[in-house]
Design a protein around this motif. Structure first.
Motif, short mmCIF file in Angstrom:
data_model
loop_
_atom_site.label_atom_id
_atom_site.label_comp_id
_atom_site.label_asym_id
_atom_site.label_seq_id
_atom_site.Cartn_x
_atom_site.Cartn_y
_atom_site.Cartn_z
N TRP A 80 0.65 -2.36 -1.10
CA TRP A 80 -0.47 -1.57 -1.01
C TRP A 80 -1.47 -1.82 -2.21
CZ3 TRP A 80 0.52 4.21 0.19
CH2 TRP A 80 1.18 4.17 1.56
N ASN A 81 -2.72 -1.89 -2.29
CA ASN A 81 -3.58 -1.71 -3.31
C ASN A 81 -4.29 -0.59 -3.31
OD1 ASN A 81 -5.76 -2.34 -5.14
ND2 ASN A 81 -5.85 -4.52 -4.56
N ILE A 82 -4.18 0.20 -4.38
CA ILE A 82 -4.82 1.52 -4.52
C ILE A 82 -6.11 1.27 -5.28
CG2 ILE A 82 -2.71 2.72 -4.10
CD1 ILE A 82 -2.66 3.65 -7.22
N GLY A 83 -6.75 -0.01 -5.36
CA GLY A 83 -7.97 0.01 -5.90
C GLY A 83 -8.95 0.55 -5.10
N TYR A 84 -8.77 0.77 -4.03
CA TYR A 84 -9.87 1.59 -2.91
C TYR A 84 -8.97 2.51 -2.14
CZ TYR A 84 -13.15 -2.24 -3.75
OH TYR A 84 -13.97 -3.18 -4.20
#
Length: 105
Positions: A80-84
């Motif tokens: 997961w990439n919680i940048g967005y």
């Protein structure tokens, strides 16, 4: 690093404040770029979607032109990439739990 971890926990605190106020935020990192309004995409998935998060999967797992969610069997191995991400205020208990787990580990 220790400071990066502190930053993440501070981000959780800010998000919890927004959710507690009844807001449904679309959250991005400071270095993220949005090239078009994500609201129409998010609104198509509501009210069922309480949490939408991007991944680091580098290729679309569906028809990229369809603008749909990734296919779980193909994208679940990606981080997961919680940048967005988008959060509905009803996700407050889950995010509070996430923050507690981050603090403990």
């Amino acid at each position: 690093t220790k400071n990066f971890r502190k930053l993440g926990l501070r981000k959780c605190e800010l998000i919890l404040s927004l959710l507690s106020a009844g807001a449904d935020p679309i959250v991005t990192d400071a270095d993220a770029l949005i090239t078009r309004d994500p609201t129409p995409f998010v609104m198509r998935l509501r009210p069922e979607a309480q949490v939408l998060v991007t991944s680091d999967h580098l290729m679309a797992t569906d028809d990229a032109a369809a603008e749909s969610l990734e296919l779980p069997k193909r994208a679940s191995s990606s981080a997961w990439n919680i940048g967005y991400f988008y959060l509905h205020h009803s996700a407050l208990p889950a995010i509070a739990h996430w923050k507690r787990m981050c603090e403990e580990h």
